[in-house]
Design a protein around this motif. Structure first.
Motif, PDB file in Angstrom:
ATOM      1  N   LEU A 135       0.847  -1.193   0.000  1.00  0.00           N
ATOM      2  CA  LEU A 135       0.000   0.000   0.000  1.00  0.00           C
ATOM      3  C   LEU A 135       0.883   1.244   0.000  1.00  0.00           C
ATOM      4  O   LEU A 135       1.722   1.423   0.897  1.00  0.00           O
ATOM      5  CB  LEU A 135      -0.910  -0.008   1.225  1.00  0.00           C
ATOM      6  N   ILE A 136       0.679   2.098  -0.992  1.00  0.00           N
ATOM      7  CA  ILE A 136       1.453   3.329  -1.115  1.00  0.00           C
ATOM      8  C   ILE A 136       0.691   4.437  -0.406  1.00  0.00           C
ATOM      9  O   ILE A 136      -0.518   4.613  -0.605  1.00  0.00           O
ATOM     10  CB  ILE A 136       1.686   3.680  -2.588  1.00  0.00           C
ATOM     11  N   LYS A 137       1.401   5.230   0.395  1.00  0.00           N
ATOM     12  CA  LYS A 137       0.806   6.325   1.153  1.00  0.00           C
ATOM     13  C   LYS A 137       1.638   7.580   0.958  1.00  0.00           C
ATOM     14  O   LYS A 137       2.797   7.524   0.532  1.00  0.00           O
ATOM     15  CB  LYS A 137       0.755   5.966   2.643  1.00  0.00           C
ATOM     16  N   THR A 138       1.006   8.723   1.281  1.00  0.00           N
ATOM     17  CA  THR A 138       1.742   9.984   1.236  1.00  0.00           C
ATOM     18  C   THR A 138       2.667  10.049   2.441  1.00  0.00           C
ATOM     19  O   THR A 138       2.316   9.623   3.549  1.00  0.00           O
ATOM     20  CB  THR A 138       0.772  11.174   1.249  1.00  0.00           C
ATOM     21  N   ALA A 139       3.838  10.606   2.202  1.00  0.00           N
ATOM     22  CA  ALA A 139       4.834  10.681   3.267  1.00  0.00           C
ATOM     23  C   ALA A 139       5.259  12.105   3.569  1.00  0.00           C
ATOM     24  O   ALA A 139       6.038  12.327   4.504  1.00  0.00           O
ATOM     25  CB  ALA A 139       6.062   9.854   2.895  1.00  0.00           C
ATOM     26  N   LEU A 140       4.739  13.077   2.796  1.00  0.00           N
ATOM     27  CA  LEU A 140       5.145  14.465   2.987  1.00  0.00           C
ATOM     28  C   LEU A 140       3.887  15.330   3.037  1.00  0.00           C
ATOM     29  O   LEU A 140       3.038  15.235   2.149  1.00  0.00           O
ATOM     30  CB  LEU A 140       6.061  14.915   1.846  1.00  0.00           C
ATOM     31  N   PRO A 141       3.733  16.193   4.037  1.00  0.00           N
ATOM     32  CA  PRO A 141       2.534  17.030   4.113  1.00  0.00           C
ATOM     33  C   PRO A 141       2.635  18.235   3.177  1.00  0.00           C
ATOM     34  O   PRO A 141       3.728  18.666   2.797  1.00  0.00           O
ATOM     35  CB  PRO A 141       2.526  17.467   5.583  1.00  0.00           C
ATOM     36  N   GLY A 142       1.452  18.771   2.823  1.00  0.00           N
ATOM     37  CA  GLY A 142       1.404  20.014   2.058  1.00  0.00           C
ATOM     38  C   GLY A 142       1.908  19.916   0.640  1.00  0.00           C
ATOM     39  O   GLY A 142       2.436  20.898   0.099  1.00  0.00           O
ATOM     40  N   MET A 143       1.743  18.777   0.008  1.00  0.00           N
ATOM     41  CA  MET A 143       2.135  18.692  -1.406  1.00  0.00           C
ATOM     42  C   MET A 143       1.163  19.528  -2.244  1.00  0.00           C
ATOM     43  O   MET A 143      -0.050  19.308  -2.206  1.00  0.00           O
ATOM     44  CB  MET A 143       2.127  17.236  -1.869  1.00  0.00           C
ATOM     45  N   ASP A 144       1.673  20.485  -2.993  1.00  0.00           N
ATOM     46  CA  ASP A 144       0.865  21.474  -3.704  1.00  0.00           C
ATOM     47  C   ASP A 144       0.850  21.145  -5.195  1.00  0.00           C
ATOM     48  O   ASP A 144       1.910  21.058  -5.834  1.00  0.00           O
ATOM     49  CB  ASP A 144       1.443  22.870  -3.481  1.00  0.00           C
ATOM     50  N   ARG A 145      -0.355  20.971  -5.732  1.00  0.00           N
ATOM     51  CA  ARG A 145      -0.472  20.668  -7.156  1.00  0.00           C
ATOM     52  C   ARG A 145       0.034  21.813  -8.009  1.00  0.00           C
ATOM     53  O   ARG A 145       0.580  21.594  -9.114  1.00  0.00           O
ATOM     54  CB  ARG A 145      -1.948  20.397  -7.498  1.00  0.00           C
ATOM     55  N   GLU A 146      -0.173  23.037  -7.540  1.00  0.00           N
ATOM     56  CA  GLU A 146       0.267  24.183  -8.323  1.00  0.00           C
ATOM     57  C   GLU A 146       1.798  24.253  -8.393  1.00  0.00           C
ATOM     58  O   GLU A 146       2.349  24.922  -9.272  1.00  0.00           O
ATOM     59  CB  GLU A 146      -0.289  25.471  -7.718  1.00  0.00           C
ATOM     60  N   VAL A 147       2.507  23.573  -7.482  1.00  0.00           N
ATOM     61  CA  VAL A 147       3.976  23.510  -7.520  1.00  0.00           C
ATOM     62  C   VAL A 147       4.441  22.326  -8.351  1.00  0.00           C
ATOM     63  O   VAL A 147       5.286  22.457  -9.240  1.00  0.00           O
ATOM     64  CB  VAL A 147       4.543  23.432  -6.083  1.00  0.00           C
ATOM     65  N   LYS A 148       3.917  21.153  -8.059  1.00  0.00           N
ATOM     66  CA  LYS A 148       4.245  19.954  -8.821  1.00  0.00           C
ATOM     67  C   LYS A 148       3.015  19.063  -8.850  1.00  0.00           C
ATOM     68  O   LYS A 148       2.440  18.759  -7.801  1.00  0.00           O
ATOM     69  CB  LYS A 148       5.430  19.213  -8.191  1.00  0.00           C
ATOM     70  N   GLU A 149       2.653  18.628 -10.032  1.00  0.00           N
ATOM     71  CA  GLU A 149       1.395  17.901 -10.186  1.00  0.00           C
ATOM     72  C   GLU A 149       1.605  16.402 -10.354  1.00  0.00           C
ATOM     73  O   GLU A 149       0.825  15.608  -9.815  1.00  0.00           O
ATOM     74  CB  GLU A 149       0.617  18.450 -11.390  1.00  0.00           C
ATOM     75  N   ASN A 150       2.642  15.966 -11.059  1.00  0.00           N
ATOM     76  CA  ASN A 150       2.835  14.551 -11.375  1.00  0.00           C
ATOM     77  C   ASN A 150       4.101  14.014 -10.708  1.00  0.00           C
ATOM     78  O   ASN A 150       5.143  14.698 -10.665  1.00  0.00           O
ATOM     79  CB  ASN A 150       2.927  14.346 -12.894  1.00  0.00           C
ATOM     80  N   TYR A 151       3.980  12.777 -10.235  1.00  0.00           N
ATOM     81  CA  TYR A 151       5.102  12.102  -9.585  1.00  0.00           C
ATOM     82  C   TYR A 151       5.228  10.695 -10.175  1.00  0.00           C
ATOM     83  O   TYR A 151       4.219  10.029 -10.439  1.00  0.00           O
ATOM     84  CB  TYR A 151       4.885  11.992  -8.070  1.00  0.00           C
ATOM     85  N   GLN A 152       6.508  10.250 -10.352  1.00  0.00           N
ATOM     86  CA  GLN A 152       6.792   8.904 -10.812  1.00  0.00           C
ATOM     87  C   GLN A 152       7.439   8.138  -9.653  1.00  0.00           C
ATOM     88  O   GLN A 152       8.526   8.486  -9.200  1.00  0.00           O
ATOM     89  CB  GLN A 152       7.731   8.910 -12.023  1.00  0.00           C
ATOM     90  N   VAL A 153       6.750   7.098  -9.179  1.00  0.00           N
ATOM     91  CA  VAL A 153       7.215   6.312  -8.047  1.00  0.00           C
ATOM     92  C   VAL A 153       7.558   4.910  -8.549  1.00  0.00           C
ATOM     93  O   VAL A 153       6.749   4.282  -9.245  1.00  0.00           O
ATOM     94  CB  VAL A 153       6.152   6.244  -6.934  1.00  0.00           C
ATOM     95  N   VAL A 154       8.790   4.424  -8.201  1.00  0.00           N
ATOM     96  CA  VAL A 154       9.234   3.084  -8.605  1.00  0.00           C
ATOM     97  C   VAL A 154       9.190   2.191  -7.366  1.00  0.00           C
ATOM     98  O   VAL A 154       9.845   2.493  -6.348  1.00  0.00           O
ATOM     99  CB  VAL A 154      10.640   3.114  -9.211  1.00  0.00           C
ATOM    100  N   ILE A 155       8.430   1.097  -7.449  1.00  0.00           N
ATOM    101  CA  ILE A 155       8.266   0.152  -6.351  1.00  0.00           C
ATOM    102  C   ILE A 155       8.960  -1.152  -6.730  1.00  0.00           C
ATOM    103  O   ILE A 155       8.809  -1.645  -7.865  1.00  0.00           O
ATOM    104  CB  ILE A 155       6.778  -0.096  -6.047  1.00  0.00           C
TER     105      ILE A 155
END
Length: 752
Positions: free
Chosen positions: A223-243
């Motif tokens: 299960l993938i969860k958020t690990a950082l608070p206050g992630m702002d879409r207007e700053v960065k919208e897309n993330y690539q995560v390698v599991i």
């Protein structure tokens, strides 16, 4: 390579020894697959059969056990599986071992003398985990079974030869921006084809290779969860995560697989709208129409979609009701709309206070507000050369119908609304006054009449007056002028209709024979009041009298007891009709009365022909028209006969035979016994013998008309020697204004 093969063989041997020690319970047996159970065959009592013979059970002297074989064997020799041995085998070669079942003879081979079993191919546990086989020992010479057939299983021992594989690659996920730490995003899953019940070959552990510090993954569940608070879409919208998924519980030497998770931050309304400027200025001509756009403003919002929707409104204005603002939902623009006409000379500038606010506010982010903004709008009105303006939207004027020419009936007034105050010239649009009944003074706008008016002909006149600037003739305006013609008593009353009056010869004195009424095209305000009387010059010798009923009608009465049509068949009674208006108008109307023979009830039976002629007399024009028609018809007949003679190719009468023998046949039905007078053969043979007084029974009787001699024309259509129909057509003749219908007579051909 050889070192690896030696290691594999050593590993196989160790595993086999361990299994034998565990399952066989005696270290001296080694890899034998045969375990002694009884030391020979023994018999036990099992009861008796139907004949009383005791039953005995035979016990086998050997039994089969499970074999284990490692998958993915890479040695050059065949892999040794195990050895079969029977207690009956004395080593003299008389025992033969036979192997049957899954893979026997192809995957597995047995030495029939020694009982050794080898695997001929490399096996894969993921394809097949075990094989069920059957073995038996038989006498090589007699082929008799020394032992009963036994079943044993060859299980394939798993090795870690499969890496974990994810069910998807890549994964797509969304999570709201500004989410708290630990917000679930998506769960990834990897599967391992190795045996999960044997060792840790299929035990998978998840880890994150790329995506820190924004996201984390649960090592056991994926299960993938958020690990950082206050992630702002207007700053960065897309993330690539390698599991990564690794087997052997994540230990050294385990196999691993990876997948990519594309995570997009979805938008939330965490940004308020903001105007790019605090003051907007627009310039608009005063000629702009109501409902047109004055200007467009736009507030910026970093959010998208529904979270960026906003509403504009005017919160202050020095021109209340002059402007409005609406929102364009596709572009989120604020459109300023004109609601009332602009006038540069009245007000040259407007100031508006405008507010913008998000339509959908998220309560979670109230603390980041307020989610609204304000700006000032300055609207400058530009001067435009406008056409003259009339004081009224329309004018209504009244004039009496007896007004003299050049009488002024009213005036219009227009002025230039611009600062230069140009002079105005007036004219009438002649398309609205084709008869040129009215005119207007070009300088002061006075409207006067050019022709006499007649209310009875036209009670209203609708004209259009044009006002034009002297300095700019292209600037024109129009105003409708409605002119009402007032009634004047200038028409005398007359009979309401043409009366057809008759008096019976046996009439009595003071008998009413007719009621008359009058009409007047004038329309007095109090209504009509007509007066009826007999003309003074006819009062002394009148045979009839006029009685006014005081209700705009009058009765015509007889003044003696009887009348004779032989003495006088027609009387003319002059009736004077006058109205009660000022000036009084009167007229003398002649009532024609015919003397007729009546029955006892007073119903007319017969009137004198002179009276009929007087009633239905034809005018000179009608007689001329009738005469022209007759002449044209005669010319057509003559022309037609001439054309027929030219087309005739042979004489009508070929032989000297009596033409009357040639009977003409036709397909028209006759009138039966009652039609003997309609088609009289003797009429054609002897026209002088026609009985003029004898009436036809197939037409309307002409009782009231003198007999008229009707000319006839014979038209014959003959071709060759064939018998044709001869049609004698009698042309219509006008007698006393009544037309008689054509008549057709069919007879023999006696003359051409």
């Amino acid at each position: 390579m050889k070192q690896n093969e030696s290691c594999n063989k050593l590993l196989v041997c160790v595993l086999m020894v361990l299994w034998a020690m565990t399952h066989l319970g005696s270290p001296g047996l080694g890899l034998r697959a045969l375990r002694r159970t009884t030391g020979g065959r023994r018999a036990g009592r099992m009861g008796q059969d139907a004949n009383g013979v005791p039953l005995r059970r035979s016990k086998r002297g050997w039994m089969w056990n499970q074999f284990f074989l490692l998958e993915e064997y890479t040695g050059t020799d065949m892999q040794y599986v195990g050895k079969l041995h029977s207690d009956s085998d004395r080593g003299d070669g008389s025992v033969k071992y036979v192997l049957t079942g899954e893979g026997a003879g192809s995957l597995f081979k047995i030495d029939e003398k020694s009982g050794d079993i080898h695997a001929t191919k490399r096996l894969d546990r993921e394809e097949k985990a075990y094989y069920i086989l059957h073995a038996k020992a038989v006498n090589r010479f007699t082929n008799e079974a020394l032992e009963g057939e036994s079943e044993f299983i060859i299980k394939i021992h798993d090795i870690n030869d499969n890496e974990p594989r994810f069910t998807k690659d890549p994964y797509m996920a969304r999570v709201p921006e500004m989410s708290d730490i630990g917000t679930s995003v998506i769960q990834v899953t990897a599967t391992d084809a190795d045996d999960a019940t044997y060792g840790n070959s299929a035990k998978v552990v998840y880890s994150i290779l790329e995506g820190q510090p924004y996201f984390s993954v649960d090592p056991e569940t994926g299960l993938i969860k958020t690990a950082l608070p206050g992630m702002d879409r207007e700053v960065k919208e897309n993330y690539q995560v390698v599991i990564q998924a690794k087997d052997m519980a994540g230990q050294m030497g385990g196999l691993s697989g990876t997948t990519t998770v594309s995570i997009t931050l979805s938008d939330v309304n965490d940004n308020p709208p903001r105007f790019t400027k605090t003051l907007y200025e627009f310039r608009v001509p005063e000629s702009n129409e109501v409902g047109s756009s004055v200007g467009v403003i736009r507030a910026m919002d970093a959010d998208i979609g529904q979270n960026a929707e906003m509403d504009y409104r005017i919160i202050g204005s020095d021109g209340p009701g002059m402007f409005d603002i609406t929102t364009n939902r596709s572009t989120q623009d604020g459109i300023i709309v004109l609601r009332k006409p602009l006038d540069f000379e009245r007000k040259r500038q407007y100031s508006l206070r405008v507010q913008v606010e998000n339509s959908h506010i998220n309560p979670r982010f109230y603390s980041m507000g307020p989610f609204r903004d304000e700006a000032t709008i300055k609207i400058v009105v530009e001067d435009v050369d406008e056409p003259p303006e009339f004081e009224r939207a329309s004018y209504v004027m009244e004039v009496k119908e007896d007004a003299a020419k050049n009488t002024v009936i009213g005036s219009v007034s227009a002025s230039d609304p611009d600062d230069k105050n140009s002079l105005v010239r007036y004219s009438i649009d002649r398309r609205t006054d084709m008869d040129r009944v009215f005119n207007i003074h070009a300088g002061n706008g006075s409207v006067f009449i050019l022709r006499e008016l007649d209310r009875e002909e036209n009670a209203w006149h609708n004209i259009s007056v044009i006002a034009t600037e002297f300095n700019n003739p292209r600037q024109i305006s129009r105003v409708p002028v409605y002119i009402r013609v007032l009634d004047v008593n200038d028409n005398a009353p007359t009979f309401a209709t043409n009366y057809e009056t008759f008096v019976c010869e046996n009439a009595k004195a003071n008998q009413r024979i007719q009621t008359i009424s009058a009409t007047d095209p004038d329309e007095p305000l109090a209504g009509h009041r007509f007066f009826f009387g007999l003309a003074q010059d006819a009062a002394g010798k009148a045979n009839f009298s006029v009685r006014d009923n005081k209700d705009n009608t009058a009765g015509i009465l007889t003044r003696r007891n009887s009348y004779s049509s032989l003495q006088k068949s027609v009387y003319h009674v002059p009736v004077v009709i006058s109205d009660g208006e000022f000036p009084m108008q009167s007229s003398t109307n002649t009532l024609t009365i015919r003397v007729c023979t009546c029955d006892r009830e007073g119903n007319m039976k017969l009137c004198n022909a002179e009276a009929l002629t007087a009633r239905a007399g034809l005018s000179t024009g009608a007689l001329v028209a009738i005469l022209l028609c007759v002449i044209i018809l005669l010319m057509i007949v003559v022309l037609f006969a001439a054309l027929r003679r030219q087309r005739k190719k042979e004489p009508l009468i070929i032989s000297k035979e009596d033409v009357r023998d040639n009977v003409v046949s036709y397909n028209d039905e006759g009138g039966g016994e009652e039609d003997t007078q309609a088609f009289d053969i003797g009429t054609l043979r002897n026209p002088e013998a026609i009985e003029e007084s004898k009436q036809r029974r197939d037409i309307v009787p002409e009782t009231f008309y003198p007999p008229v001699r009707r000319p006839s024309v014979l038209v014959a259509f003959l071709r060759g020697h064939s018998k044709k129909r001869l049609c004698v057509e009698t042309f219509f003749v006008c007698v006393y204004g009544v037309y008689t219908r054509p008549k057709y007579i069919y007879t023999d051909i006696f003359l051409f």
